[in-house]
Scaffold this motif. Structure first.
Motif, mmCIF file in Angstrom:
data_model
loop_
_atom_site.group_PDB
_atom_site.id
_atom_site.type_symbol
_atom_site.label_atom_id
_atom_site.label_comp_id
_atom_site.label_asym_id
_atom_site.label_seq_id
_atom_site.Cartn_x
_atom_site.Cartn_y
_atom_site.Cartn_z
ATOM 1 N N TYR A 1 0.825 -1.211 0.000
ATOM 2 C CA TYR A 1 0.000 0.000 0.000
ATOM 3 C C TYR A 1 0.862 1.264 0.000
ATOM 4 O O TYR A 1 0.445 2.305 -0.509
ATOM 5 C CB TYR A 1 -0.965 -0.011 1.179
ATOM 6 C CG TYR A 1 -2.181 -0.896 0.936
ATOM 7 C CD1 TYR A 1 -2.823 -0.910 -0.299
ATOM 8 C CD2 TYR A 1 -2.680 -1.713 1.941
ATOM 9 C CE1 TYR A 1 -3.924 -1.713 -0.525
ATOM 10 C CE2 TYR A 1 -3.787 -2.525 1.722
ATOM 11 C CZ TYR A 1 -4.405 -2.515 0.477
ATOM 12 O OH TYR A 1 -5.499 -3.317 0.253
ATOM 13 N N ARG A 2 2.071 1.184 0.547
ATOM 14 C CA ARG A 2 3.007 2.311 0.420
ATOM 15 C C ARG A 2 3.314 2.589 -1.055
ATOM 16 O O ARG A 2 3.294 3.738 -1.504
ATOM 17 C CB ARG A 2 4.320 1.996 1.135
ATOM 18 C CG ARG A 2 4.330 2.099 2.639
ATOM 19 C CD ARG A 2 5.730 1.717 3.121
ATOM 20 N NE ARG A 2 5.883 1.838 4.551
ATOM 21 C CZ ARG A 2 7.006 1.542 5.198
ATOM 22 N NH1 ARG A 2 8.051 1.089 4.521
ATOM 23 N NH2 ARG A 2 7.093 1.685 6.505
ATOM 24 N N ILE A 3 3.599 1.523 -1.813
ATOM 25 C CA ILE A 3 3.926 1.692 -3.226
ATOM 26 C C ILE A 3 2.710 2.218 -3.991
ATOM 27 O O ILE A 3 2.843 3.074 -4.878
ATOM 28 C CB ILE A 3 4.425 0.368 -3.829
ATOM 29 C CG1 ILE A 3 5.778 -0.005 -3.210
ATOM 30 C CG2 ILE A 3 4.556 0.468 -5.348
ATOM 31 C CD1 ILE A 3 6.883 1.007 -3.494
ATOM 32 N N HIS A 4 1.523 1.733 -3.690
ATOM 33 C CA HIS A 4 0.322 2.250 -4.344
ATOM 34 C C HIS A 4 0.174 3.749 -4.096
ATOM 35 O O HIS A 4 -0.179 4.519 -5.005
ATOM 36 C CB HIS A 4 -0.914 1.520 -3.818
ATOM 37 C CG HIS A 4 -1.140 0.188 -4.453
ATOM 38 N ND1 HIS A 4 -2.199 -0.615 -4.154
ATOM 39 C CD2 HIS A 4 -0.429 -0.497 -5.389
ATOM 40 C CE1 HIS A 4 -2.157 -1.732 -4.877
ATOM 41 N NE2 HIS A 4 -1.073 -1.676 -5.622
ATOM 42 N N GLU A 5 0.420 4.159 -2.867
ATOM 43 C CA GLU A 5 0.317 5.586 -2.548
ATOM 44 C C GLU A 5 1.361 6.387 -3.307
ATOM 45 O O GLU A 5 1.072 7.462 -3.852
ATOM 46 C CB GLU A 5 0.492 5.780 -1.040
ATOM 47 C CG GLU A 5 0.362 7.223 -0.568
ATOM 48 C CD GLU A 5 -1.043 7.782 -0.663
ATOM 49 O OE1 GLU A 5 -1.184 9.013 -0.720
ATOM 50 O OE2 GLU A 5 -2.000 6.973 -0.689
ATOM 51 N N ALA A 6 2.579 5.880 -3.378
ATOM 52 C CA ALA A 6 3.634 6.577 -4.106
ATOM 53 C C ALA A 6 3.305 6.666 -5.593
ATOM 54 O O ALA A 6 3.541 7.696 -6.239
ATOM 55 C CB ALA A 6 4.978 5.870 -3.895
ATOM 56 N N LEU A 7 2.745 5.594 -6.159
ATOM 57 C CA LEU A 7 2.328 5.618 -7.562
ATOM 58 C C LEU A 7 1.300 6.708 -7.806
ATOM 59 O O LEU A 7 1.382 7.471 -8.774
ATOM 60 C CB LEU A 7 1.726 4.262 -7.949
ATOM 61 C CG LEU A 7 2.590 3.224 -8.635
ATOM 62 C CD1 LEU A 7 1.779 1.950 -8.847
ATOM 63 C CD2 LEU A 7 3.127 3.731 -9.967
ATOM 64 N N GLU A 8 0.303 6.765 -6.931
ATOM 65 C CA GLU A 8 -0.761 7.756 -7.111
ATOM 66 C C GLU A 8 -0.224 9.172 -7.000
ATOM 67 O O GLU A 8 -0.614 10.057 -7.763
ATOM 68 C CB GLU A 8 -1.864 7.511 -6.090
ATOM 69 C CG GLU A 8 -3.124 8.309 -6.372
ATOM 70 C CD GLU A 8 -4.295 7.852 -5.527
ATOM 71 O OE1 GLU A 8 -5.310 7.433 -6.093
ATOM 72 O OE2 GLU A 8 -4.189 7.921 -4.284
ATOM 73 N N ARG A 9 0.691 9.396 -6.083
ATOM 74 C CA ARG A 9 1.284 10.726 -5.941
ATOM 75 C C ARG A 9 2.107 11.079 -7.182
ATOM 76 O O ARG A 9 2.104 12.226 -7.635
ATOM 77 C CB ARG A 9 2.171 10.789 -4.708
ATOM 78 C CG ARG A 9 1.452 10.573 -3.399
ATOM 79 C CD ARG A 9 0.504 11.686 -3.037
ATOM 80 N NE ARG A 9 -0.038 11.463 -1.711
ATOM 81 C CZ ARG A 9 0.525 11.900 -0.584
ATOM 82 N NH1 ARG A 9 1.640 12.618 -0.637
ATOM 83 N NH2 ARG A 9 -0.022 11.630 0.586
ATOM 84 N N ALA A 10 2.817 10.099 -7.730
ATOM 85 C CA ALA A 10 3.641 10.344 -8.918
ATOM 86 C C ALA A 10 2.783 10.694 -10.119
ATOM 87 O O ALA A 10 3.223 11.415 -11.023
ATOM 88 C CB ALA A 10 4.509 9.124 -9.225
ATOM 89 N N GLU A 11 1.544 10.186 -10.153
ATOM 90 C CA GLU A 11 0.653 10.434 -11.287
ATOM 91 C C GLU A 11 -0.144 11.725 -11.150
ATOM 92 O O GLU A 11 -0.775 12.176 -12.107
ATOM 93 C CB GLU A 11 -0.322 9.250 -11.419
ATOM 94 C CG GLU A 11 0.361 7.959 -11.830
ATOM 95 C CD GLU A 11 -0.415 6.723 -11.425
ATOM 96 O OE1 GLU A 11 -1.518 6.869 -10.847
ATOM 97 O OE2 GLU A 11 0.078 5.611 -11.677
ATOM 98 N N ALA A 12 -0.110 12.340 -9.957
ATOM 99 C CA ALA A 12 -0.865 13.562 -9.728
ATOM 100 C C ALA A 12 -0.157 14.755 -10.353
ATOM 101 O O ALA A 12 1.016 14.684 -10.729
ATOM 102 C CB ALA A 12 -1.041 13.784 -8.226
#
Length: 290
Positions: free
Chosen positions: A230-241
Motif C-alpha cells: 500500500y506504500r507503493i500504491h500511494e507513491a504511484l498515485e502521488r507520482a501520477e498527480a
C-alpha cells in the motif's frame, strides 16, 4: 464485517500509467449483489479492439481475483484455445499482460481477506503468486457453464448477473476470521499511522505470530507485505498527480527511513525510479467509468 459502499472504487490505484490503459480499452467497474458486497471490491470488465499490441501493467493489490477471459474476435465461436477462467492469487511482483487484436475480460476482485469464505478448504496462501484453472478451486458441479455465461453477453448487466450467480453458488461460508482479516487490511489501507506490524498487532489485540497466521490463511501474504504494497500504491498515485511530489516528505509520510529507501522500493517494483515515472505519466488520466 467491514462497511461496504454500494458504489465501486473510482481510483486507478495500482495501475501503471492509467491514462495509457484507459485510452486503449473500455474499462468499467460494477458492484456485485448485496450478499456479496462484504467480500468483494468490485467486478471489473475490459473490452478492447487494438490496431497494435499493447502491454498493460499492474502493481497488484493484496487481493485474489477470479478472471474470465476471451481473446480473438468477439463474434467468433468460443473455443478452449481462445477462452479461459482462472483463480489468480495475490501477485507478488509487477503484473504485465499483453493485449492484442480484440478481446474481453470479466474479473472479480475480492477484498483482501474476502476470498476464503468461497474456497474454505485451502489457506489463501496456497494461491499466492499462482494462476490456476478455475476448476481446480471450484470443481464443475454439472450446472451452467460459467465461462460462456459470463463472457457471451454484450450487455454489462448480463455479465454482472452471471458473475453473481457463479459466486452465490459457491458461498460465502460464515467465517469470523475472514471478517477480522478484512477489517485489519482496511485499517492498513486507511490509516497511514499503521506503518509497522507491531502497531497493527497493538490495534488488533493479536500477537505478531497470530497476525502472521491470520494473514497467511485469509489474505495470502503477511501483514508487513501488505503495508509495503500500500506504500507503493500511494507513491504511484502521488507520482501520477499534477505537480512534482516532494519525495523526501512523502517518504516520511509513508514511514520510510529515508527517501533513498522509498526510491529503492519503487524502482524494484515498477522498474524505473519515481522521478522518471512521474515525468513519463504527466498526462492526467480520465475518470474510471462505472
Amino acid at each position: 464485517m467491514p462497511t461496504t459502499d454500494p458504489r465501486p472504487r473510482r481510483d486507478t490505484r495500482g495501475i501503471v500509467d492509467p491514462a495509457e490503459l484507459l485510452a486503449r480499452v473500455r474499462f468499467r467497474r460494477h458492484v456485485p449483489a448485496p450478499e456479496l458486497r462484504p467480500y468483494l471490491e468490485h467486478y471489473w470488465l475490459i473490452d478492447w479492439e487494438l490496431p497494435e499490441p499493447y502491454a498493460s501493467r499492474l502493481v497488484p493489490h493484496p487481493s485474489v481475483n477470479v478472471v474470465f477471459q476471451r481473446y480473438g474476435p468477439l463474434g467468433a465461436p468460443a473455443t478452449a484455445a481462445s477462452t479461459s477462467a482462472e483463480v489468480s492469487g495475490v501477485g507478488l511482483g509487477l503484473f504485465t499482460q499483453k493485449l492484442t487484436d480484440t478481446g474481453r475480460v470479466c474479473g472479480v476482485q475480492f477484498r483482501p481477506g474476502g476470498f476464503r469464505p468461497f474456497a474454505p478448504a485451502w489457506p489463501v496462501s496456497a494461491w499466492t503468486g499462482r494462476r490456476v484453472p478455475l476448476g481446480e478451486v471450484f470443481p464443475d458441479d454439472g450446472g451452467t457453464d460459467p465461462l460462456a455465461a459470463v463472457l457471451s453477453p454484450d450487455e454489462d448487466h448480463a455479465r454482472v448477473a452471471a458473475l453473481d450467480a457463479f459466486l452465490l453458488a459457491h458461498g460465502p461460508a460464515p467465517d469470523p476470521a475472514a471478517e477480522q482479516a478484512m477489517e485489519l487490511v482496511d485499517l492498513i489501507r486507511s490509516d497511514h499511522t499503521v506503518r509497522k506490524v507491531s502497531r497493527l498487532a497493538a490495534a488488533s489485540g493479536l500477537s505478531a505470530r497470530s497476525l502472521q497466521r491470520l494473514f497467511a490463511g485469509h489474505v495470502g501474504v503477511g501483514p508487513k507485505w501488505v503495508i509495503l504494497r500500500y506504500r507503493i500504491h500511494e507513491a504511484l498515485e502521488r507520482a501520477e498527480a499534477a505537480g512534482v511530489p516532494d519525495w523526501a516528505e512523502l517518504a516520511v509520510e509513508l514511514g520510510y527511513s529515508d527517501q533513498a529507501h522509498l526510491v529503492r522500493d519503487f524502482t524494484a517494483t515498477i522498474g524505473v525510479p519515481p522521478t522518471a515515472y512521474a515525468r513519463a505519466v504527466s498526462v492526467p488520466w480520465p475518470t474510471v467509468r462505472t
